[in-house]
Design a protein around this motif. Structure first.
Motif, PDB file in Angstrom:
ATOM      1  N   GLY A  15      31.456  61.810  52.038  1.00  0.00           N
ATOM      2  CA  GLY A  15      31.996  60.875  51.060  1.00  0.00           C
ATOM      3  C   GLY A  15      33.461  60.559  51.319  1.00  0.00           C
ATOM      4  N   ASP A  16      33.832  59.314  51.113  1.00  0.00           N
ATOM      5  CA  ASP A  16      35.207  58.873  51.343  1.00  0.00           C
ATOM      6  C   ASP A  16      35.988  58.977  50.041  1.00  0.00           C
ATOM      7  N   ARG A  17      36.933  59.907  49.998  1.00  0.00           N
ATOM      8  CA  ARG A  17      37.704  60.125  48.772  1.00  0.00           C
ATOM      9  C   ARG A  17      39.196  60.219  49.067  1.00  0.00           C
ATOM     10  N   ILE A  18      39.661  59.465  50.091  1.00  0.00           N
ATOM     11  CA  ILE A  18      41.070  59.431  50.437  1.00  0.00           C
ATOM     12  C   ILE A  18      41.544  57.982  50.444  1.00  0.00           C
ATOM     13  N   GLY A  19      42.669  57.731  49.745  1.00  0.00           N
ATOM     14  CA  GLY A  19      43.314  56.425  49.774  1.00  0.00           C
ATOM     15  C   GLY A  19      44.745  56.577  50.269  1.00  0.00           C
ATOM     16  N   LEU A  20      45.282  55.538  50.873  1.00  0.00           N
ATOM     17  CA  LEU A  20      46.642  55.591  51.416  1.00  0.00           C
ATOM     18  C   LEU A  20      47.359  54.277  51.127  1.00  0.00           C
ATOM     19  N   CYS A  21      48.473  54.375  50.386  1.00  0.00           N
ATOM     20  CA  CYS A  21      49.314  53.220  50.077  1.00  0.00           C
ATOM     21  C   CYS A  21      50.760  53.552  50.449  1.00  0.00           C
ATOM     22  N   TYR A  22      51.575  52.518  50.593  1.00  0.00           N
ATOM     23  CA  TYR A  22      52.989  52.750  50.867  1.00  0.00           C
ATOM     24  C   TYR A  22      53.830  51.617  50.291  1.00  0.00           C
ATOM     25  N   VAL A  23      55.104  51.930  50.077  1.00  0.00           N
ATOM     26  CA  VAL A  23      56.058  50.964  49.539  1.00  0.00           C
ATOM     27  C   VAL A  23      57.107  50.684  50.602  1.00  0.00           C
ATOM     28  N   ILE A  24      57.358  49.400  50.873  1.00  0.00           N
ATOM     29  CA  ILE A  24      58.422  48.993  51.785  1.00  0.00           C
ATOM     30  C   ILE A  24      59.284  47.935  51.101  1.00  0.00           C
ATOM     31  N   LYS A  25      60.477  47.727  51.639  1.00  0.00           N
ATOM     32  CA  LYS A  25      61.367  46.705  51.102  1.00  0.00           C
ATOM     33  C   LYS A  25      61.291  45.465  51.983  1.00  0.00           C
ATOM     34  N   ASN A  26      61.053  44.357  51.332  1.00  0.00           N
ATOM     35  CA  ASN A  26      61.063  43.081  52.036  1.00  0.00           C
ATOM     36  C   ASN A  26      62.497  42.749  52.430  1.00  0.00           C
ATOM     37  N   ARG A  27      62.755  42.661  53.724  1.00  0.00           N
ATOM     38  CA  ARG A  27      64.123  42.463  54.207  1.00  0.00           C
ATOM     39  C   ARG A  27      64.689  41.111  53.794  1.00  0.00           C
ATOM     40  N   ILE A  28      63.828  40.142  53.521  1.00  0.00           N
ATOM     41  CA  ILE A  28      64.306  38.800  53.160  1.00  0.00           C
ATOM     42  C   ILE A  28      64.576  38.697  51.668  1.00  0.00           C
ATOM     43  N   SER A  29      63.570  39.099  50.858  1.00  0.00           N
ATOM     44  CA  SER A  29      63.726  38.973  49.401  1.00  0.00           C
ATOM     45  C   SER A  29      64.356  40.198  48.758  1.00  0.00           C
ATOM     46  N   LEU A  51      54.148  46.707  47.665  1.00  0.00           N
ATOM     47  CA  LEU A  51      53.114  47.730  47.826  1.00  0.00           C
ATOM     48  C   LEU A  51      52.079  47.260  48.832  1.00  0.00           C
ATOM     49  N   LYS A  52      51.759  48.125  49.797  1.00  0.00           N
ATOM     50  CA  LYS A  52      50.744  47.825  50.785  1.00  0.00           C
ATOM     51  C   LYS A  52      49.656  48.898  50.724  1.00  0.00           C
ATOM     52  N   VAL A  53      48.408  48.486  50.824  1.00  0.00           N
ATOM     53  CA  VAL A  53      47.277  49.420  50.884  1.00  0.00           C
ATOM     54  C   VAL A  53      46.896  49.575  52.350  1.00  0.00           C
ATOM     55  N   ALA A  54      47.145  50.773  52.889  1.00  0.00           N
ATOM     56  CA  ALA A  54      46.854  51.024  54.300  1.00  0.00           C
ATOM     57  C   ALA A  54      45.398  51.407  54.512  1.00  0.00           C
ATOM     58  N   TYR A  55      44.842  52.156  53.583  1.00  0.00           N
ATOM     59  CA  TYR A  55      43.448  52.601  53.715  1.00  0.00           C
ATOM     60  C   TYR A  55      42.860  52.778  52.323  1.00  0.00           C
ATOM     61  N   SER A  56      41.760  52.120  52.084  1.00  0.00           N
ATOM     62  CA  SER A  56      41.062  52.255  50.804  1.00  0.00           C
ATOM     63  C   SER A  56      39.722  52.921  51.046  1.00  0.00           C
ATOM     64  N   PRO A  57      39.299  53.825  50.152  1.00  0.00           N
ATOM     65  CA  PRO A  57      38.044  54.554  50.360  1.00  0.00           C
ATOM     66  C   PRO A  57      36.827  53.636  50.361  1.00  0.00           C
ATOM     67  N   ARG A  58      35.871  53.985  51.225  1.00  0.00           N
ATOM     68  CA  ARG A  58      34.592  53.265  51.264  1.00  0.00           C
ATOM     69  C   ARG A  58      33.493  54.219  50.815  1.00  0.00           C
ATOM     70  N   VAL A  59      32.280  53.957  51.223  1.00  0.00           N
ATOM     71  CA  VAL A  59      31.173  54.858  50.891  1.00  0.00           C
ATOM     72  C   VAL A  59      31.259  56.125  51.735  1.00  0.00           C
ATOM     73  N   ASP A  60      31.402  55.955  53.056  1.00  0.00           N
ATOM     74  CA  ASP A  60      31.516  57.078  53.989  1.00  0.00           C
ATOM     75  C   ASP A  60      32.912  57.093  54.587  1.00  0.00           C
ATOM     76  N   PHE A  61      33.471  58.290  54.744  1.00  0.00           N
ATOM     77  CA  PHE A  61      34.812  58.422  55.300  1.00  0.00           C
ATOM     78  C   PHE A  61      34.822  58.058  56.779  1.00  0.00           C
ATOM     79  N   SER A  62      35.781  57.226  57.179  1.00  0.00           N
ATOM     80  CA  SER A  62      35.919  56.817  58.575  1.00  0.00           C
ATOM     81  C   SER A  62      37.157  57.487  59.155  1.00  0.00           C
ATOM     82  N   LEU A  63      36.945  58.531  59.952  1.00  0.00           N
ATOM     83  CA  LEU A  63      38.069  59.234  60.572  1.00  0.00           C
ATOM     84  C   LEU A  63      38.847  58.301  61.485  1.00  0.00           C
ATOM     85  N   ARG A  64      38.146  57.467  62.221  1.00  0.00           N
ATOM     86  CA  ARG A  64      38.799  56.548  63.152  1.00  0.00           C
ATOM     87  C   ARG A  64      39.689  55.561  62.412  1.00  0.00           C
TER      88      ARG A  64
END
Length: 486
Positions: A46-60, A65-78
């Protein structure tokens, strides 16, 4: 079930700190992939890991907030490795305010605790947890964020703030800032706060804590009672305890396998595939050569990596005798935790090598080998020490291991030595409940009562011959019953 979402404040994480944190996240994913399967018999991970991060927009100059990895049905190690390795490395953007202290960027926590992100992940019954990783924390929490955190508590979402303190001459003392932030969340039951110095041992401990969060639903300790023949205190004759595993067996290597191109799962019934041809493990339909992926690697029980055609892995080979153990260091036996020793013990006695046995004029070498063994055993016994060894052989399976296997060689008093398997860093599990009983003092009357109860028990050296398990009696009865049928 627990779903864990990591929120990284990249604006506050320097390049060295982010590098160590990324390695920790990759280690967590690796351990989750291989350590889940032997405890959970499900056909999927089962996929139960999510990954988000916050960066500063250099222009504005606004936080995003960016979502790098959102959980699916099965966890994808790759896919998770790709998401972690793709985290921006140039987002460190600390700011100095008018007072000379570092100002903290908004952590976009409200955006994570929303129907578009966290609340859309997992089912209704799943428990969610957000782990915020940053090097700076705000002195105060505004009313909007506090309301968001209170709403999260109503939805069974816990939030853990992890501060990775940075040691640098140009940074002001943040202790007052830490205390102020801790007071702000003290009245929120679903929020916790921890601060650490970013060291190797700290990251190693965090990985194991996060792994426990992911496996909480399968890690309920086994309840046990130790019952005595006489009262320990008052009318009580028993002590209630929890039994928890101290190590987690990891696999010895990764085996190549063939998978179907239609579903990407290993081919079912390898013997049938060899004789009659391959078939899909899902549909059971026969497969042609073009329908089979030859270069796949099985990681654990439920994770498959598809490899380039030019890359392959060797199957773990059976080890031939003799097995080599490389001595690494001495260790004090009094400091060695029995909790990191596992597997079957092996008696170690001196023997003649085939070369010595084949040469009749080498009897002095045979005698010297016996003397060296006895001398080593005696020296270690007098020092109360053992020898830590490594080998490329797992003596449980007698196969070559892709990774190091560690062992402890323990002496005895005028007898054989004992070889036992030691857990490595990836296999040790955290034991966080130790302070629950260390901080308790024992009244003198209870100590006296317990000693009195113990003295009523017989005391003698353990001899296994005196403790029958009833194997022969039970099997004799089964055979006798079977004979009645002729």
């Amino acid at each position: 079930m627990v779903l864990v979402c990591f929120l990284l404040d990249l604006c506050s994480l320097s390049s060295p700190l982010l590098r160590d944190l990324k390695q920790s996240l990759l280690q967590l994913a690796n351990l989750y992939t291989v350590s889940w399967n032997w405890r959970n018999k499900s056909d999927s991970l089962g996929d139960r890991i999510g990954l988000c991060y916050v960066i500063k927009n250099r222009i504005s100059s606004s936080d995003e907030l960016k979502v790098a990895y959102s959980p699916r049905v099965d966890f994808s190690l790759r896919d998770f490795h790709h998401a972690v390795n793709s985290l921006p490395t140039d987002s460190f953007f600390p700011e100095i305010n008018d007072s000379g202290s570092l100002s903290c960027h908004a952590m976009k926590l409200a955006s994570v605790l929303s129907d578009q992100v966290l609340y859309s992940w997992g089912g209704k019954d799943i428990v969610r947890k957000v782990i915020v990783l940053s090097s700076f924390l705000p002195e105060n929490i505004d009313s909007a964020l506090k309301e968001t955190l209170m709403d999260a508590a109503d939805k069974c979402v816990s939030v853990e703030f992890v501060l990775l303190e940075q040691r640098s001459n140009h940074l002001s003392d943040i202790r007052d800032n830490i205390n102020s932030f801790a007071r702000c969340i003290s009245d929120l039951d679903n929020c916790s706060f921890q601060s650490y110095l970013p060291e190797v041992k700290v990251f190693h401990g965090l990985v194991k804590q996060w792994l426990q969060d992911l496996r909480d639903d399968t890690e309920e300790p086994l309840q046990a009672r130790f019952i005595f023949n006489s009262n320990l205190a008052g009318s009580l004759k028993q002590i209630s305890c929890n039994l928890s595993a101290s190590v987690n067996h990891i696999i010895d290597g990764f085996n190549p396998c063939k998978t179907c191109r239609c579903h990407g799962v290993p081919l079912c019934n390898a013997e049938k595939s060899r004789i009659e041809g391959p078939s899909c493990a899902v549909t059971f339909h026969d497969l042609g050569a073009i329908d089979v992926i030859d270069n796949s690697v099985k990681v654990g029980e439920n994770t498959i990596l598809f490899m380039p055609s030019f890359q392959s892995s060797m199957k773990l080979q059976q080890v031939s005798s003799p097995v080599d153990f490389n001595i690494i260091e001495r260790t004090n036996l009094g400091s060695l935790s029995e909790g990191v020793i596992f597997g079957n013990p092996y008696f170690v006695t001196p023997s003649a090598s085939p070369e010595i046995e084949a040469a009749s004029d080498e009897m002095d070498q045979l005698e010297l080998n016996f003397q060296l063994f006895k001398g080593l055993c005696s020296a270690l016994q007098s020092l109360d020490q053992g020898l830590v060894c490594s080998s490329n052989c797992n003596i449980e399976s007698m196969r070559e291991a892709t990774f190091h296997c560690y062992y402890i060689l323990q002496p005895s008093d005028n007898g054989p030595m004992l070889l036992r398997r030691l857990a490595g860093s990836e296999e040790v599990l955290p034991f966080s409940d130790v302070n629950q009983f260390i901080d308790h003092s024992v009244p003198k009357e209870i100590e006296i009562s317990i000693q009195s109860s113990l003295f009523k028990l017989d005391s003698r050296d353990y001899n296994p011959v005196l403790y029958e398990r009833g194997f022969h009696q039970k099997l004799n009865l089964l055979v006798k019953e079977s004979l009645q049928f002729g």
